[in-house]
Motif scaffolding. Sequence first.
Motif, mmCIF file in Angstrom:
data_model
loop_
_atom_site.group_PDB
_atom_site.id
_atom_site.type_symbol
_atom_site.label_atom_id
_atom_site.label_comp_id
_atom_site.label_asym_id
_atom_site.label_seq_id
_atom_site.Cartn_x
_atom_site.Cartn_y
_atom_site.Cartn_z
ATOM 1 N N ALA A 268 0.849 -1.195 0.000
ATOM 2 C CA ALA A 268 0.000 0.000 0.000
ATOM 3 C C ALA A 268 0.879 1.238 0.000
ATOM 4 O O ALA A 268 2.089 1.180 0.269
ATOM 5 C CB ALA A 268 -0.937 0.011 1.207
ATOM 6 N N ASN A 269 0.256 2.384 -0.289
ATOM 7 C CA ASN A 269 0.972 3.656 -0.306
ATOM 8 C C ASN A 269 0.336 4.632 0.680
ATOM 9 O O ASN A 269 -0.530 4.255 1.467
ATOM 10 C CB ASN A 269 1.010 4.228 -1.731
ATOM 11 C CG ASN A 269 -0.390 4.362 -2.327
ATOM 12 O OD1 ASN A 269 -1.270 4.981 -1.732
ATOM 13 N ND2 ASN A 269 -0.593 3.780 -3.503
ATOM 14 N N ASP A 270 0.741 5.884 0.608
ATOM 15 C CA ASP A 270 0.279 6.864 1.582
ATOM 16 C C ASP A 270 -1.161 7.321 1.359
ATOM 17 O O ASP A 270 -1.737 7.989 2.226
ATOM 18 C CB ASP A 270 1.212 8.083 1.617
ATOM 19 C CG ASP A 270 1.505 8.646 0.241
ATOM 20 O OD1 ASP A 270 1.821 7.858 -0.671
ATOM 21 O OD2 ASP A 270 1.460 9.877 0.053
ATOM 22 N N ILE A 271 -1.762 6.965 0.236
ATOM 23 C CA ILE A 271 -3.183 7.267 0.010
ATOM 24 C C ILE A 271 -4.050 6.065 0.371
ATOM 25 O O ILE A 271 -5.038 6.188 1.099
ATOM 26 C CB ILE A 271 -3.436 7.672 -1.459
ATOM 27 C CG1 ILE A 271 -2.774 9.025 -1.732
ATOM 28 C CG2 ILE A 271 -4.936 7.748 -1.753
ATOM 29 C CD1 ILE A 271 -2.963 9.516 -3.141
ATOM 30 N N PRO B 31 7.617 14.520 -0.396
ATOM 31 C CA PRO B 31 7.390 15.161 0.896
ATOM 32 C C PRO B 31 5.968 15.715 0.998
ATOM 33 O O PRO B 31 5.421 16.197 0.009
ATOM 34 C CB PRO B 31 8.434 16.284 0.929
ATOM 35 C CG PRO B 31 9.521 15.821 0.001
ATOM 36 C CD PRO B 31 8.807 15.076 -1.082
ATOM 37 N N ASN B 32 5.424 15.659 2.217
ATOM 38 C CA ASN B 32 4.014 15.984 2.414
ATOM 39 C C ASN B 32 3.650 17.337 1.813
ATOM 40 O O ASN B 32 4.300 18.336 2.078
ATOM 41 C CB ASN B 32 3.683 15.995 3.910
ATOM 42 C CG ASN B 32 3.973 14.658 4.581
ATOM 43 O OD1 ASN B 32 4.352 14.614 5.733
ATOM 44 N ND2 ASN B 32 3.789 13.559 3.854
ATOM 45 N N ALA C 33 0.226 14.923 5.471
ATOM 46 C CA ALA C 33 1.081 14.660 6.630
ATOM 47 C C ALA C 33 0.406 13.708 7.613
ATOM 48 O O ALA C 33 1.047 12.803 8.167
ATOM 49 C CB ALA C 33 1.421 15.977 7.326
ATOM 50 N N VAL C 34 -0.901 13.897 7.816
ATOM 51 C CA VAL C 34 -1.651 13.024 8.715
ATOM 52 C C VAL C 34 -1.690 11.597 8.172
ATOM 53 O O VAL C 34 -1.523 10.616 8.924
ATOM 54 C CB VAL C 34 -3.085 13.567 8.923
ATOM 55 C CG1 VAL C 34 -3.964 12.551 9.651
ATOM 56 C CG2 VAL C 34 -3.042 14.879 9.701
ATOM 57 N N GLN C 35 -1.911 11.463 6.867
ATOM 58 C CA GLN C 35 -1.958 10.128 6.254
ATOM 59 C C GLN C 35 -0.620 9.408 6.408
ATOM 60 O O GLN C 35 -0.577 8.215 6.751
ATOM 61 C CB GLN C 35 -2.329 10.247 4.774
ATOM 62 C CG GLN C 35 -3.779 10.620 4.539
ATOM 63 C CD GLN C 35 -4.087 10.769 3.056
ATOM 64 O OE1 GLN C 35 -3.416 11.511 2.337
ATOM 65 N NE2 GLN C 35 -5.098 10.057 2.596
ATOM 66 N N CYS C 36 0.459 10.113 6.147
ATOM 67 C CA CYS C 36 1.780 9.490 6.270
ATOM 68 C C CYS C 36 2.083 9.126 7.716
ATOM 69 O O CYS C 36 2.680 8.080 7.988
ATOM 70 C CB CYS C 36 2.856 10.414 5.716
ATOM 71 S SG CYS C 36 2.890 10.461 3.918
ATOM 72 N N LYS C 37 1.677 9.979 8.634
ATOM 73 C CA LYS C 37 1.915 9.677 10.041
ATOM 74 C C LYS C 37 1.154 8.425 10.466
ATOM 75 O O LYS C 37 1.668 7.592 11.228
ATOM 76 C CB LYS C 37 1.509 10.850 10.931
ATOM 77 C CG LYS C 37 1.838 10.632 12.412
ATOM 78 C CD LYS C 37 1.502 11.837 13.253
ATOM 79 C CE LYS C 37 1.968 11.634 14.689
ATOM 80 N NZ LYS C 37 1.360 10.445 15.338
ATOM 81 N N GLN C 38 -0.070 8.248 9.938
ATOM 82 C CA GLN C 38 -0.838 7.048 10.274
ATOM 83 C C GLN C 38 -0.119 5.796 9.781
ATOM 84 O O GLN C 38 -0.028 4.794 10.501
ATOM 85 C CB GLN C 38 -2.236 7.134 9.669
ATOM 86 C CG GLN C 38 -3.141 5.982 10.082
ATOM 87 C CD GLN C 38 -4.553 6.125 9.546
ATOM 88 O OE1 GLN C 38 -4.857 7.023 8.765
ATOM 89 N NE2 GLN C 38 -5.444 5.217 9.956
ATOM 90 N N CYS C 39 0.422 5.850 8.569
ATOM 91 C CA CYS C 39 1.184 4.709 8.036
ATOM 92 C C CYS C 39 2.459 4.487 8.837
ATOM 93 O O CYS C 39 2.833 3.344 9.139
ATOM 94 C CB CYS C 39 1.527 4.941 6.568
ATOM 95 S SG CYS C 39 0.128 4.959 5.446
ATOM 96 N N ARG C 40 3.117 5.571 9.190
ATOM 97 C CA ARG C 40 4.366 5.490 9.942
ATOM 98 C C ARG C 40 4.131 4.852 11.314
ATOM 99 O O ARG C 40 4.882 3.967 11.739
ATOM 100 C CB ARG C 40 4.944 6.899 10.087
ATOM 101 C CG ARG C 40 6.374 6.975 10.563
ATOM 102 C CD ARG C 40 6.863 8.420 10.587
ATOM 103 N NE ARG C 40 6.813 9.024 9.258
ATOM 104 C CZ ARG C 40 6.063 10.082 8.944
ATOM 105 N NH1 ARG C 40 5.298 10.654 9.853
ATOM 106 N NH2 ARG C 40 6.096 10.576 7.721
ATOM 107 N N ASP C 41 3.071 5.280 11.972
ATOM 108 C CA ASP C 41 2.754 4.727 13.292
ATOM 109 C C ASP C 41 2.407 3.242 13.205
ATOM 110 O O ASP C 41 2.805 2.448 14.069
ATOM 111 C CB ASP C 41 1.583 5.493 13.920
ATOM 112 C CG ASP C 41 1.958 6.923 14.306
ATOM 113 O OD1 ASP C 41 3.163 7.237 14.343
ATOM 114 O OD2 ASP C 41 1.029 7.728 14.551
ATOM 115 N N PHE C 42 1.681 2.879 12.150
ATOM 116 C CA PHE C 42 1.312 1.467 11.954
ATOM 117 C C PHE C 42 2.561 0.626 11.712
ATOM 118 O O PHE C 42 2.704 -0.484 12.254
ATOM 119 C CB PHE C 42 0.345 1.354 10.766
ATOM 120 C CG PHE C 42 -0.216 -0.011 10.535
ATOM 121 C CD1 PHE C 42 -1.331 -0.461 11.228
ATOM 122 C CD2 PHE C 42 0.357 -0.862 9.587
ATOM 123 C CE1 PHE C 42 -1.859 -1.723 11.002
ATOM 124 C CE2 PHE C 42 -0.161 -2.120 9.356
ATOM 125 C CZ PHE C 42 -1.275 -2.556 10.070
#
Length: 418
Positions: A34-37, A69-70, A76-85
């Motif tokens: 998956a990607n950031d979207i 870059p965001n 930024a929120v979407q990437c942070k959700q993926c990063r946290d996961f």
Amino acid sequence: MGMTMSQKILAKHAGLSEVSEGQLIKAKLDMVLANDITGPVAINEFNKAGFCGIFDKSRISLVMDHFVPNKDIKAAVQCKQCRDFAVKYDIENFYDAGEMGIEHALLPEKGLIAPGELCIGADSHTCTYGALGAFSTGVGSTDMAAGMASGEAWFKVPAAIRFNLHGKLRKYVSGKDIILHIIGKIGVDGALYKSMEFGGDGLSALSVDDRLCMANMAIEAGAKNGIFEVDDITLKYVNERVKRGYEYFTADDDAIYCETYDIDLSEIKQTVAFPHLPENTRTEEDFGDIKIDQAVIGSCTNGRISDMVAAAEVFKGKHVAKGVRCIVIPATQKIYLECVRMGLAEIFINAGCVFSTPTCGPCLGGHMGILAAGERAISTTNRNFVGRMGHPESEVYLASPTVAAASAAAGKITGYNG
């Protein structure tokens, strides 16, 4: 009963001796992407379903490539959700700004996909990996969530169309021209939920980059997947990158195809898909006098090093036409660095191009090249639907890197013959 390449891969992963067209199967997965979207949607479904673990931390890939870059707070929120996961479940293949690339160029480069493997991705162009003899296909985010948790997915076994490739390409004609030619021939629904299987002696004329481009656009003909026979060219590429065992498959002599096409590569010309469908193709003698405002060279379709080399050959000693913006986007950090080392970046910048960090941005009208009303772009991307790269009254023309670069220099759509 004879089976196609795709059917053999699905049978193996379902633990069956054979499968047939239309059969519903549950199969084990080698990679889930998956990607950031699409990743955040899948993560939401994962949590909603109450899953509390993933099937294999080495067989999930999250690539932050669309808005990185965001570009804004939402990105930024979407990437942070993926990063946290990724941190929570210790996902090994998480690629963020600075080390990411466009996902469908990055995974083959990293050796994360091998022949005979089965991959799903929450992105329609996941079919790219068929270039390496894998079965790969796009899925929805719910299937992605279930795949991350269980390592399995349901499939309906597709029928197949066979494309026998013969001969050699003319100079300055590439895999992009071949796949546009094929889509122009069969239409955007010509392979609907079918496997497009490529073989024949003409494969020897195609680089892995050509094949990745062609498999990438199988979805633009409606296909479930695209897949190439594995040959010495494939094996050389894979063995330089993949450090695990794998098994590849060839179609049986009595495999059943609903259609067969014979393609003489020597007859294919430089081809452009006019708005607003990839099937709306014209060859170089019929381009007409179409002025452009922007050119984009890159994407998961044509952002590899051979694409950069092809574009740089055109731009050497030339300049982007007045009034035209040209954006060049290497697909991964490694390709970016190769462009610098080979002097390609200097050629692009001296020619008046923007030379960008890897991103999908312009392709889907996200950022880094949005079109205004009435503007026209020639692009090496894979879709030219209404509003695809910006305003619904803009136009997108799909082409190879050679044609896109020549058009940027000319200020209008044109072929290139050296």
